[in-house]
Scaffold this active site. Structure first.
Site, mmCIF file in Angstrom:
data_model
loop_
_atom_site.group_PDB
_atom_site.id
_atom_site.type_symbol
_atom_site.label_atom_id
_atom_site.label_comp_id
_atom_site.label_asym_id
_atom_site.label_seq_id
_atom_site.Cartn_x
_atom_site.Cartn_y
_atom_site.Cartn_z
ATOM 1 N N LYS A 52 -5.654 -2.104 -3.515
ATOM 2 C CA LYS A 52 -5.450 -2.172 -2.063
ATOM 3 C C LYS A 52 -6.669 -2.801 -1.388
ATOM 4 C CE LYS A 52 -2.178 1.588 -2.288
ATOM 5 N NZ LYS A 52 -1.875 3.014 -2.196
ATOM 6 N N GLN A 96 -4.732 8.315 -0.608
ATOM 7 C CA GLN A 96 -4.051 8.049 -1.878
ATOM 8 C C GLN A 96 -3.478 9.343 -2.456
ATOM 9 O OE1 GLN A 96 -3.585 4.881 -3.279
ATOM 10 N NE2 GLN A 96 -2.203 6.041 -4.595
ATOM 11 N N ASP A 119 1.270 3.918 5.725
ATOM 12 C CA ASP A 119 2.148 4.276 4.603
ATOM 13 C C ASP A 119 3.518 4.743 5.114
ATOM 14 O OD1 ASP A 119 1.066 3.810 2.098
ATOM 15 O OD2 ASP A 119 -0.110 5.665 2.065
#
Ligand code: NAP
Length: 278
Positions: A52, A96, A119
């Site tokens: 990322k 994460q 997200d």
């Protein structure tokens, strides 16, 4: 023999587009910035976080990494998120997953400001998606839709069968497909006669997390097979949920693992971060 749906190729195009738009943002004095939080030292999470950050650099974004120790308390993590929520220079925040057991993942998802939740895991963003007015598109399902669009496969009127009903993949995938006028079936571990259902799919999405789960007998001739799974074999090799070699003989289209949905997920994350900065 199936045609390959390459996430590597399509994601490169998406990233090019994002990089072009980012230049305009930067020229206007705003550098899109993604804060990435990682708790603990899970090797897979480390790989995802590095990928990322690499994508951020590729499109000209700033990325900030917060690597916290495994024992970090939930309160300390929520406190960091609160600071990042208030920081006007940070446009996107992601934590994460999975998190260590002592941390409630839902509490973390709820703590991220919905406007920075790139997200799309916050209940407000999940709700907005359900209502058909998404703020951010869920990255993995949006990546699947982009891959299909790129191949000229319209979900409209087609039967999409999704194996897996997680909050991250299966359920939001169903929502996006429904909004694209597909007829959708969601299967899970309690589904009876799974193969009889998957054989009816025009588009089959596998998000199970079990290597070689989808066999050739579960697929009808010509189906577009999208493999979301990422499984590490004992040999260390990565593979998806689909028995690639056998299914490719029958399918119309197929995504490889690696190089399929994975890079698309990251490209969509960059797209969301840009939208948040804008
Ligand atoms: P998950 O939360 O573990 O969900 C797995 C789903 O599979 C569950 O809904 C489960 O059903 C269903 N399932 C398990 N065994 C089954 C069976 N025998 N028959 C039918 N359904 C069955 O996993 P996830 O987070 O959705 O991830 C799925 C896979 O995608 C993993 O390999 C993950 O690493 C990968 N992934 C990839 C990306 C990417 O960017 N490519 C992104 C996210 C995830 P129940 O609900 O009944 O238990």
């Amino acid at each position: 023999m199936a045609r390959l749906l390459s996430g590597k190729e399509v994601s490169a195009k998406v990233l090019e587009r994002v990089a072009e738009e980012a230049k305009l943002c930067i020229a206007a004095g705003i550098t899109p910035t993604l804060a990435v939080i990682i708790v603990g030292s899970c090797p897979a999470s480390r790989v995802y976080v590095n990928n990322k950050k690499k994508a951020c650099a590729q499109v000209g974004f700033r990325s900030l990494e917060y690597a916290l120790e495994e024992q970090t308390s939930q309160a300390a993590l929520l406190d960091l998120i609160r600071q990042l929520n208030e920081d006007g220079g940070v446009h996107g925040i992601l934590c994460q997953m999975p998190l260590p057991r002592h941390i409630d993942e839902q509490a973390v998802c709820r703590a991220i400001l919905p406007q920075k939740d790139v997200d799309a895991f916050h209940p407000e963003n999940v709700g907005k998606l359900m209502l058909g007015e998404p703020r951010f598109l869920p990255c993995t399902p949006a990546g699947v839709m982009e891959l299909l669009a790129h191949a000229g496969i319209s979900p409209e009127g087609r039967h999409m069968v999704i194996v897996g009903r997680s909050n991250i993949v299966g359920k939001p995938m169903a929502m996006l497909a429904l909004q694209a006028n597909a007829t959708v079936t969601i299967c899970h571990s309690k589904t009876r006669d799974l193969a009889q259902i998957t054989r009816q799919a025009d588009i089959l999405v596998a998000a199970v997390g079990r290597a070689n789960f989808v066999t050739a007998g579960m697929v009808q001739e010509g189906t577009a097979v999208i493999d979301v799974g990422i499984n590490r074999l004992e040999s260390g090799r990565l593979c998806g949920d689909v028995d690639f070699a056998a299914v490719a003989e029958k399918a119309g289209w197929i995504t490889p693992v690696p190089g399929g949905v994975g890079p698309m997920t990251i490209a969509m994350l960059m797209q969301n971060t840009l939208a948040a900065a804008k």
